[in-house]
Design a protein around this motif. Structure first.
Motif, PDB file in Angstrom:
ATOM      1  N   LEU A   1       0.824  -1.213   0.000  1.00 34.93           N
ATOM      2  CA  LEU A   1       0.000   0.000   0.000  1.00 34.93           C
ATOM      3  C   LEU A   1       0.855   1.259   0.000  1.00 34.93           C
ATOM      4  CD1 LEU A   1      -2.906  -1.012   2.411  1.00 34.93           C
ATOM      5  CD2 LEU A   1      -2.749  -1.268  -0.079  1.00 34.93           C
ATOM      6  N   ASP A   2       2.010   1.196   0.660  1.00 31.72           N
ATOM      7  CA  ASP A   2       2.938   2.324   0.618  1.00 31.72           C
ATOM      8  C   ASP A   2       3.503   2.499  -0.785  1.00 31.72           C
ATOM      9  OD1 ASP A   2       2.740   3.091   3.319  1.00 31.72           O
ATOM     10  OD2 ASP A   2       4.195   1.582   3.932  1.00 31.72           O
ATOM     11  N   ALA A   3       3.841   1.386  -1.441  1.00 33.30           N
ATOM     12  CA  ALA A   3       4.353   1.452  -2.812  1.00 33.30           C
ATOM     13  C   ALA A   3       3.307   2.039  -3.748  1.00 33.30           C
ATOM     14  CB  ALA A   3       4.762   0.057  -3.282  1.00 33.30           C
ATOM     15  N   ALA A   4       2.057   1.637  -3.573  1.00 30.10           N
ATOM     16  CA  ALA A   4       0.979   2.142  -4.429  1.00 30.10           C
ATOM     17  C   ALA A   4       0.838   3.655  -4.287  1.00 30.10           C
ATOM     18  CB  ALA A   4      -0.336   1.451  -4.070  1.00 30.10           C
ATOM     19  N   ARG A   5       0.940   4.135  -3.045  1.00 31.34           N
ATOM     20  CA  ARG A   5       0.820   5.575  -2.831  1.00 31.34           C
ATOM     21  C   ARG A   5       1.967   6.330  -3.499  1.00 31.34           C
ATOM     22  NH1 ARG A   5       0.456   5.157   1.970  1.00 31.34           N
ATOM     23  NH2 ARG A   5       2.342   6.042   2.880  1.00 31.34           N
ATOM     24  N   LEU A   6       3.155   5.730  -3.494  1.00 38.17           N
ATOM     25  CA  LEU A   6       4.300   6.384  -4.130  1.00 38.17           C
ATOM     26  C   LEU A   6       4.116   6.469  -5.647  1.00 38.17           C
ATOM     27  CD1 LEU A   6       7.029   7.699  -4.068  1.00 38.17           C
ATOM     28  CD2 LEU A   6       8.088   5.430  -3.976  1.00 38.17           C
ATOM     29  N   PHE A   7       3.566   5.423  -6.258  1.00 36.00           N
ATOM     30  CA  PHE A   7       3.298   5.495  -7.694  1.00 36.00           C
ATOM     31  C   PHE A   7       2.337   6.645  -8.012  1.00 36.00           C
ATOM     32  CE2 PHE A   7       5.064   1.176  -8.085  1.00 36.00           C
ATOM     33  CZ  PHE A   7       5.738   1.293  -9.290  1.00 36.00           C
ATOM     34  N   ARG A   8       1.315   6.813  -7.177  1.00 33.31           N
ATOM     35  CA  ARG A   8       0.375   7.914  -7.412  1.00 33.31           C
ATOM     36  C   ARG A   8       1.074   9.268  -7.290  1.00 33.31           C
ATOM     37  NH1 ARG A   8      -2.185  11.288  -4.145  1.00 33.31           N
ATOM     38  NH2 ARG A   8      -1.969  10.026  -2.245  1.00 33.31           N
ATOM     39  N   LEU A   9       1.888   9.429  -6.262  1.00 34.66           N
ATOM     40  CA  LEU A   9       2.570  10.701  -6.055  1.00 34.66           C
ATOM     41  C   LEU A   9       3.558  10.993  -7.183  1.00 34.66           C
ATOM     42  CD1 LEU A   9       3.195  10.481  -2.208  1.00 34.66           C
ATOM     43  CD2 LEU A   9       1.621  12.035  -3.381  1.00 34.66           C
ATOM     44  N   ALA A  10       4.239   9.954  -7.667  1.00 36.28           N
ATOM     45  CA  ALA A  10       5.161  10.147  -8.788  1.00 36.28           C
ATOM     46  C   ALA A  10       4.400  10.576 -10.036  1.00 36.28           C
ATOM     47  CB  ALA A  10       5.942   8.864  -9.049  1.00 36.28           C
ATOM     48  N   LEU A  11       3.226   9.993 -10.235  1.00 36.96           N
ATOM     49  CA  LEU A  11       2.384  10.372 -11.368  1.00 36.96           C
ATOM     50  C   LEU A  11       1.949  11.828 -11.251  1.00 36.96           C
ATOM     51  CD1 LEU A  11       0.504   9.074 -13.795  1.00 36.96           C
ATOM     52  CD2 LEU A  11      -1.282   9.393 -12.061  1.00 36.96           C
ATOM     53  N   GLU A  12       1.506  12.223 -10.067  1.00 38.17           N
ATOM     54  CA  GLU A  12       0.944  13.556  -9.866  1.00 38.17           C
ATOM     55  C   GLU A  12       2.012  14.644  -9.784  1.00 38.17           C
ATOM     56  OE1 GLU A  12      -2.969  12.138  -7.239  1.00 38.17           O
ATOM     57  OE2 GLU A  12      -1.192  12.947  -6.248  1.00 38.17           O
ATOM     58  N   LYS A  13       3.135  14.336  -9.120  1.00 39.57           N
ATOM     59  CA  LYS A  13       4.106  15.391  -8.807  1.00 39.57           C
ATOM     60  C   LYS A  13       5.523  15.098  -9.266  1.00 39.57           C
ATOM     61  CE  LYS A  13       3.405  15.500  -4.292  1.00 39.57           C
ATOM     62  NZ  LYS A  13       3.446  16.019  -2.905  1.00 39.57           N
ATOM     63  N   GLY A  14       5.744  13.920  -9.845  1.00 38.99           N
ATOM     64  CA  GLY A  14       7.104  13.521 -10.186  1.00 38.99           C
ATOM     65  C   GLY A  14       7.755  14.435 -11.218  1.00 38.99           C
ATOM     66  N   VAL A  15       9.071  14.551 -11.118  1.00 37.35           N
ATOM     67  CA  VAL A  15       9.860  15.375 -12.030  1.00 37.35           C
ATOM     68  C   VAL A  15      10.457  14.479 -13.112  1.00 37.35           C
ATOM     69  CG1 VAL A  15      11.884  16.870 -12.229  1.00 37.35           C
ATOM     70  CG2 VAL A  15      10.392  17.032 -10.214  1.00 37.35           C
ATOM     71  N   GLY A  16      10.372  14.910 -14.359  1.00 38.79           N
ATOM     72  CA  GLY A  16      10.895  14.118 -15.458  1.00 38.79           C
ATOM     73  C   GLY A  16      12.366  13.783 -15.282  1.00 38.79           C
ATOM     74  N   GLY A  17      12.717  12.541 -15.575  1.00 40.23           N
ATOM     75  CA  GLY A  17      14.098  12.089 -15.475  1.00 40.23           C
ATOM     76  C   GLY A  17      14.532  11.649 -14.094  1.00 40.23           C
ATOM     77  N   THR A  18      13.582  11.618 -13.133  1.00 38.64           N
ATOM     78  CA  THR A  18      13.910  11.326 -11.744  1.00 38.64           C
ATOM     79  C   THR A  18      13.569   9.888 -11.380  1.00 38.64           C
ATOM     80  OG1 THR A  18      13.453  13.623 -11.172  1.00 38.64           O
ATOM     81  CG2 THR A  18      13.533  12.067  -9.351  1.00 38.64           C
ATOM     82  N   ARG A  19      14.392   9.299 -10.480  1.00 34.82           N
ATOM     83  CA  ARG A  19      14.106   7.984  -9.915  1.00 34.82           C
ATOM     84  C   ARG A  19      13.689   8.158  -8.465  1.00 34.82           C
ATOM     85  NH1 ARG A  19      17.512   8.680 -14.433  1.00 34.82           N
ATOM     86  NH2 ARG A  19      18.107   6.672 -15.324  1.00 34.82           N
ATOM     87  N   TYR A  20      12.658   7.421  -8.051  1.00 33.29           N
ATOM     88  CA  TYR A  20      12.178   7.466  -6.679  1.00 33.29           C
ATOM     89  C   TYR A  20      12.296   6.074  -6.065  1.00 33.29           C
ATOM     90  CZ  TYR A  20      10.260  11.881  -8.351  1.00 33.29           C
ATOM     91  OH  TYR A  20      10.132  13.137  -8.895  1.00 33.29           O
ATOM     92  N   HIS A  21      12.597   6.030  -4.776  1.00 28.19           N
ATOM     93  CA  HIS A  21      12.810   4.753  -4.096  1.00 28.19           C
ATOM     94  C   HIS A  21      11.620   4.374  -3.229  1.00 28.19           C
ATOM     95  CE1 HIS A  21      17.483   4.402  -4.382  1.00 28.19           C
ATOM     96  NE2 HIS A  21      16.904   4.585  -5.548  1.00 28.19           N
ATOM     97  N   ALA A  22      10.977   3.259  -3.582  1.00 34.36           N
ATOM     98  CA  ALA A  22       9.903   2.700  -2.755  1.00 34.36           C
ATOM     99  C   ALA A  22      10.537   1.825  -1.682  1.00 34.36           C
ATOM    100  CB  ALA A  22       8.938   1.896  -3.614  1.00 34.36           C
ATOM    101  N   VAL A  23      11.041   2.478  -0.649  1.00 32.21           N
ATOM    102  CA  VAL A  23      11.758   1.809   0.436  1.00 32.21           C
ATOM    103  C   VAL A  23      11.138   2.239   1.758  1.00 32.21           C
ATOM    104  CG1 VAL A  23      13.961   1.627   1.662  1.00 32.21           C
ATOM    105  CG2 VAL A  23      13.922   1.613  -0.849  1.00 32.21           C
ATOM    106  N   GLY A  24      10.519   1.292   2.439  1.00 30.70           N
ATOM    107  CA  GLY A  24       9.967   1.571   3.753  1.00 30.70           C
ATOM    108  C   GLY A  24      10.956   1.259   4.851  1.00 30.70           C
ATOM    109  N   GLU A  25      11.687   0.157   4.680  1.00 31.45           N
ATOM    110  CA  GLU A  25      12.756  -0.246   5.602  1.00 31.45           C
ATOM    111  C   GLU A  25      14.043  -0.327   4.801  1.00 31.45           C
ATOM    112  OE1 GLU A  25      11.354  -3.338   8.674  1.00 31.45           O
ATOM    113  OE2 GLU A  25      10.121  -3.730   6.879  1.00 31.45           O
TER     114      GLU A  25
END
Length: 302
Positions: free
Chosen positions: A193-217
């Motif tokens: 569920l945390d990963a899913a929320r990150l995908f949504r945020l990347a879609l809505e606010k992500g910057v082109g060319g950027t990598r985001y880490h779905a890391v909780g621990e």
């Protein structure tokens, strides 16, 4: 936004679809089968029937949407390179449709391809998908707001059929749960569920060319993971050499993966997107019986 999601009925895809719907987005899902199409329609999702190999279907989805999240991938490791080429072709086809529009496309990648202190090692079989992730820069230069979400090697939660489930099933079959050497190598983890929320945020606010880490621990010791699995199954835990671990997994892909040391941080991701993981930890899920409840089996071919 109207969002086209490939892999919409997968373990992560289902959570992403629900996250998008809950946030007020309209979702279009790519469905390989009539059953998958029916499941999506029951949630109020529009459907394009086809697979990632169907270039016209993925182009249609991209052309009729305000953004794309690509989650589809065939995890049959016996033909991993071939499957990576299919994914790459689909992504580039969707990129052609989105070119010059500044519409977002979010790709799924993984932290496992990033050894400590280095960039992606593109030559390794396990990292064959890394070349696809590199396309975020290419697409961004072409006017697509492309980003990638690097998933932890274990995205855990109820109904997980991924790596931890596979390790658990092998442990049950072999009568012991193993780690390599002292078991000090580390895996990051994130709840689905945390990963899913990150995908949504990347879609809505992500910057082109950027990598985001779905890391909780950031890094759980494999010894601790193996001991939790052993306790949940009711079997002993033991240390193995790399060679013994390969035999334990019958010479398959997991013999390599279990020995990986992959500590990863999401500090920058949290700062940039306002993402904060809140789901249960991996050990909480293991101890709660997520991987022994109903004796899950894995579709992954190792």
């Amino acid at each position: 936004m109207r969002v086209f999601v490939t892999g919409a009925t997968g373990f992560i895809g289902q959570a992403v679809v629900q996250e998008l719907l809950d946030a007020g987005h309209t979702v279009v899902g790519l469905a390989r089968s009539d059953a998958s199409a029916a499941a999506l329609k029951a949630k109020g999702v529009d459907v394009i029937q086809g697979s990632l190999e169907d270039i016209e279907a993925v182009k249609k989805g991209a052309s009729e949407s305000d953004g794309v999240i690509n989650l589809a991938f065939n995890h049959d490791f016996t033909k991993f390179a071939e499957n990576a080429k299919v994914e790459h072709a689909a992504i580039m086809a969707m990129g052609d449709i989105l070119e010059g529009s500044n519409r977002p496309i979010v790709l799924a990648s993984g932290t496992m391809m990033l050894p400590k202190g280095y960039g992606p090692r593109l030559g390794l079989p396990v990292n064959v998908r890394a070349s696809t992730e590199q396309e975020v820069a290419t697409l961004a230069a072409r006017g697509v707001r492309a980003s990638a979400v690097r998933l932890s090697p274990t995205v855990h939660g109820d109904d997980d059929h991924g790596f931890i489930n596979l390790i658990t099933q092998v442990a049950r079959a072999k009568g012991e749960s193993i780690y390599i050497g002292e078991g000090l190598n580390r895996w990051p983890a994130v709840h689905r569920l945390d990963a899913a929320r990150l995908f949504r945020l990347a879609l809505e606010k992500g910057v082109g060319g950027t990598r985001y880490h779905a890391v909780g621990e950031e890094g759980l010791k494999m010894k601790d993971i193996a001991e939790a699995i052993g306790k949940s199954v009711g079997i002993p835990t033991s240390s193995k050499t790399f060679e013994e671990a390969a035999a334990h997994f019958d010479g398959g892909f997991m013999g390599l993966v279990v020995g990986a040391d992959n500590p990863s941080s999401s500090k920058k991701t949290q700062e940039q997107l306002g993402w904060a993981p809140t789901g249960p930890t991996l050990l909480t899920d293991i101890n709660a019986g997520v991987y022994t409840r109903g004796q899950l089996t894995s579709p992954i071919n190792v």
